[in-house]
Scaffold this motif. Structure first.
Motif, PDB file in Angstrom:
ATOM      1  N   TYR A  77       2.714  -5.099   6.029  1.00 34.39           N
ATOM      2  CA  TYR A  77       3.329  -3.822   6.403  1.00 34.39           C
ATOM      3  C   TYR A  77       4.511  -4.050   7.350  1.00 34.39           C
ATOM      4  O   TYR A  77       5.569  -3.418   7.207  1.00 34.39           O
ATOM      5  CB  TYR A  77       2.298  -2.911   7.055  1.00 34.39           C
ATOM      6  CG  TYR A  77       2.842  -1.549   7.441  1.00 34.39           C
ATOM      7  CD1 TYR A  77       2.771  -0.473   6.556  1.00 34.39           C
ATOM      8  CD2 TYR A  77       3.439  -1.343   8.683  1.00 34.39           C
ATOM      9  CE1 TYR A  77       3.278   0.762   6.891  1.00 34.39           C
ATOM     10  CE2 TYR A  77       3.952  -0.108   9.039  1.00 34.39           C
ATOM     11  CZ  TYR A  77       3.867   0.945   8.143  1.00 34.39           C
ATOM     12  OH  TYR A  77       4.381   2.167   8.495  1.00 34.39           O
ATOM     13  N   CYS A  78       4.345  -4.962   8.313  1.00 31.80           N
ATOM     14  CA  CYS A  78       5.420  -5.258   9.274  1.00 31.80           C
ATOM     15  C   CYS A  78       6.673  -5.754   8.564  1.00 31.80           C
ATOM     16  O   CYS A  78       7.798  -5.338   8.885  1.00 31.80           O
ATOM     17  CB  CYS A  78       4.957  -6.301  10.290  1.00 31.80           C
ATOM     18  SG  CYS A  78       3.751  -5.711  11.498  1.00 31.80           S
ATOM     19  N   PHE A  79       6.485  -6.626   7.579  1.00 28.74           N
ATOM     20  CA  PHE A  79       7.649  -7.166   6.873  1.00 28.74           C
ATOM     21  C   PHE A  79       8.274  -6.134   5.946  1.00 28.74           C
ATOM     22  O   PHE A  79       9.497  -6.104   5.775  1.00 28.74           O
ATOM     23  CB  PHE A  79       7.268  -8.434   6.107  1.00 28.74           C
ATOM     24  CG  PHE A  79       7.505  -9.682   6.906  1.00 28.74           C
ATOM     25  CD1 PHE A  79       8.648 -10.441   6.725  1.00 28.74           C
ATOM     26  CD2 PHE A  79       6.604 -10.073   7.876  1.00 28.74           C
ATOM     27  CE1 PHE A  79       8.880 -11.577   7.472  1.00 28.74           C
ATOM     28  CE2 PHE A  79       6.821 -11.207   8.640  1.00 28.74           C
ATOM     29  CZ  PHE A  79       7.965 -11.973   8.437  1.00 28.74           C
ATOM     30  N   GLU A  80       7.465  -5.298   5.344  1.00 36.88           N
ATOM     31  CA  GLU A  80       8.026  -4.214   4.530  1.00 36.88           C
ATOM     32  C   GLU A  80       8.823  -3.250   5.401  1.00 36.88           C
ATOM     33  O   GLU A  80       9.877  -2.751   4.983  1.00 36.88           O
ATOM     34  CB  GLU A  80       6.909  -3.485   3.784  1.00 36.88           C
ATOM     35  CG  GLU A  80       6.275  -4.318   2.675  1.00 36.88           C
ATOM     36  CD  GLU A  80       5.092  -3.625   2.019  1.00 36.88           C
ATOM     37  OE1 GLU A  80       4.566  -2.668   2.629  1.00 36.88           O
ATOM     38  OE2 GLU A  80       4.693  -4.042   0.913  1.00 36.88           O
ATOM     39  N   PHE A  81       8.325  -3.011   6.624  1.00 37.02           N
ATOM     40  CA  PHE A  81       9.048  -2.154   7.565  1.00 37.02           C
ATOM     41  C   PHE A  81      10.359  -2.810   7.976  1.00 37.02           C
ATOM     42  O   PHE A  81      11.391  -2.139   8.114  1.00 37.02           O
ATOM     43  CB  PHE A  81       8.176  -1.885   8.795  1.00 37.02           C
ATOM     44  CG  PHE A  81       8.753  -0.890   9.754  1.00 37.02           C
ATOM     45  CD1 PHE A  81       8.639   0.475   9.519  1.00 37.02           C
ATOM     46  CD2 PHE A  81       9.416  -1.306  10.897  1.00 37.02           C
ATOM     47  CE1 PHE A  81       9.170   1.407  10.404  1.00 37.02           C
ATOM     48  CE2 PHE A  81       9.947  -0.390  11.794  1.00 37.02           C
ATOM     49  CZ  PHE A  81       9.829   0.974  11.541  1.00 37.02           C
ATOM     50  N   LEU A  82      10.332  -4.135   8.182  1.00 36.48           N
ATOM     51  CA  LEU A  82      11.553  -4.866   8.526  1.00 36.48           C
ATOM     52  C   LEU A  82      12.586  -4.748   7.411  1.00 36.48           C
ATOM     53  O   LEU A  82      13.783  -4.556   7.682  1.00 36.48           O
ATOM     54  CB  LEU A  82      11.224  -6.334   8.795  1.00 36.48           C
ATOM     55  CG  LEU A  82      12.413  -7.273   9.056  1.00 36.48           C
ATOM     56  CD1 LEU A  82      13.149  -6.871  10.338  1.00 36.48           C
ATOM     57  CD2 LEU A  82      11.947  -8.725   9.150  1.00 36.48           C
ATOM     58  N   LEU A  83      12.146  -4.857   6.160  1.00 32.89           N
ATOM     59  CA  LEU A  83      13.070  -4.757   5.029  1.00 32.89           C
ATOM     60  C   LEU A  83      13.703  -3.367   4.937  1.00 32.89           C
ATOM     61  O   LEU A  83      14.795  -3.218   4.387  1.00 32.89           O
ATOM     62  CB  LEU A  83      12.349  -5.088   3.723  1.00 32.89           C
ATOM     63  CG  LEU A  83      11.931  -6.547   3.523  1.00 32.89           C
ATOM     64  CD1 LEU A  83      11.158  -6.708   2.217  1.00 32.89           C
ATOM     65  CD2 LEU A  83      13.141  -7.466   3.546  1.00 32.89           C
ATOM     66  N   ILE A 116       3.939 -12.725  -2.409  1.00 38.13           N
ATOM     67  CA  ILE A 116       4.542 -11.396  -2.237  1.00 38.13           C
ATOM     68  C   ILE A 116       6.038 -11.591  -1.953  1.00 38.13           C
ATOM     69  O   ILE A 116       6.403 -12.396  -1.096  1.00 38.13           O
ATOM     70  CB  ILE A 116       3.878 -10.647  -1.066  1.00 38.13           C
ATOM     71  CG1 ILE A 116       2.363 -10.574  -1.298  1.00 38.13           C
ATOM     72  CG2 ILE A 116       4.448  -9.253  -0.915  1.00 38.13           C
ATOM     73  CD1 ILE A 116       1.585 -10.143  -0.090  1.00 38.13           C
ATOM     74  N   PRO A 117       6.919 -10.875  -2.629  1.00 38.34           N
ATOM     75  CA  PRO A 117       8.360 -11.171  -2.533  1.00 38.34           C
ATOM     76  C   PRO A 117       9.057 -10.603  -1.305  1.00 38.34           C
ATOM     77  O   PRO A 117      10.250 -10.306  -1.363  1.00 38.34           O
ATOM     78  CB  PRO A 117       8.916 -10.548  -3.821  1.00 38.34           C
ATOM     79  CG  PRO A 117       8.003  -9.397  -4.111  1.00 38.34           C
ATOM     80  CD  PRO A 117       6.639  -9.839  -3.658  1.00 38.34           C
ATOM     81  N   VAL A 118       8.366 -10.446  -0.171  1.00 36.82           N
ATOM     82  CA  VAL A 118       9.034  -9.866   0.993  1.00 36.82           C
ATOM     83  C   VAL A 118       9.974 -10.866   1.665  1.00 36.82           C
ATOM     84  O   VAL A 118      11.100 -10.524   2.027  1.00 36.82           O
ATOM     85  CB  VAL A 118       8.014  -9.308   2.009  1.00 36.82           C
ATOM     86  CG1 VAL A 118       7.363  -8.055   1.492  1.00 36.82           C
ATOM     87  CG2 VAL A 118       6.963 -10.334   2.380  1.00 36.82           C
TER      88      VAL A 118
END
Length: 295
Positions: A77-83, A116-118
């Motif tokens: 979730y943190c990395f999706e938020f960063l993106l 996961i492609p983040v």
């Protein structure tokens, strides 16, 4: 204007932050500017305070508490938020000159860049496909104690190869914590792990046959981990790695300044750092950043 950096990644406990610390110290001793980015939303203890910290944007602890997620789900979730908030990175990095080495410390959950492609999406933003145009090199750390367990070593090597294929940037694989094995593993045997191939598993064949002579519970861990099926699985993984012929390792001992300098020279070559630098006068001052590199 070109920018240069390295992504430091690898499994949890591989010594990524320790390597970042040693790299920063080495750069400072050699009067080179660097910019330290922490992208681990759970990291707390640093020898050098990061110039940019993802926890200023989002922290894993807050996500787990507010979203009722576990550590892995919270990290994703943190990395999706960063993106979704890439200006957090862009605003801080776009002002850096080509003299800086940008050191990006990633978390140890390898699924972020193998399943996961983040992280691949983040890399595309940072490199020539995005606005920052950073020449990036990945430094994948694998703990050298893995060489004691061949199956574990090949599993780690397969993860490194997966990261190489997913990220599509220059890539260095590094056996870290070499000081832990230098006294227990002969140098000649250790060198065999620097270019892994299927012959490394042949040494275990005799031991496996000896175990097979004893009557063991088929459901026991020793039976499963030493059985023919497990052996064939390891051989298939080793053959896959050997067929691709992509993975080789450098040795790293962060307590040895020459070892750190050697790894840095490979990073510099991979990103062509020195080719872009202007000649400097001996008395030129080096800019370390306002808050950077303070212990």
């Amino acid at each position: 204007m070109s920018k240069f950096g390295t992504l430091v990644m690898g499994p949890a406990g591989a010594g990524k932050t320790t390597f970042c610390t040693a790299l920063i110290q080495h750069l400072r001793l050699n009067k080179r500017s660097c910019f330290y980015v922490n992208l681990d939303p759970a990291a707390e203890d640093f020898s050098y305070e990061p110039d940019l910290d993802i926890k200023d944007l989002i922290s894993l602890e807050d996500v787990m508490e507010e979203m009722a997620l576990g550590p892995n789900g919270g990290l994703i979730y943190c990395f999706e938020f960063l993106l979704e908030n890439l200006d957090f990175l862009t605003d801080a990095l776009e002002i850096l000159s080509e003299e800086y080495m940008i050191i990006i410390d990633l978390p140890g959950q390898i699924e972020l860049y193998t399943h996961i492609p983040v992280v691949p999406a983040l890399v595309r933003h940072l490199t020539r496909y995005g606005s920052l145009n950073i020449s990036l090199c990945a430094a994948y750390l694998l703990e050298s104690t893995f060489v004691i367990d061949r199956a574990k070593f090949f599993a780690g090597t397969l993860s490194a190869m997966s990261a190489m294929i997913m990220l599509e940037i220059p890539h260095l694989n590094i056996l870290s914590k070499m000081d832990l094995v230098k006294g227990s593993v002969p140098e000649r045997q250790l060198k065999r792990f620097l270019d892994p191939d299927t012959s490394l598993l042949e040494d275990d064949t005799h031991d496996g046959d000896q175990r097979g002579e004893r009557i063991m519970d088929p459901a026991s861990k020793e039976s499963v981990m030493g059985g023919g099926s497990f052996k064939r699985l390891n051989q298939a993984v080793a053959k896959l790695i050997d067929d691709f012929s992509m993975v080789s390792f450098l040795q790293l001992d962060v307590q040895d300044e020459d070892s750190v300098g050697g790894v840095l020279s490979y990073i510099d070559d991979a990103i062509q750092y020195h080719e872009a630098q202007e000649p400097r006068e001996p008395n030129d001052e080096i800019d370390y950043g306002d808050d950077a590199m303070t212990e």
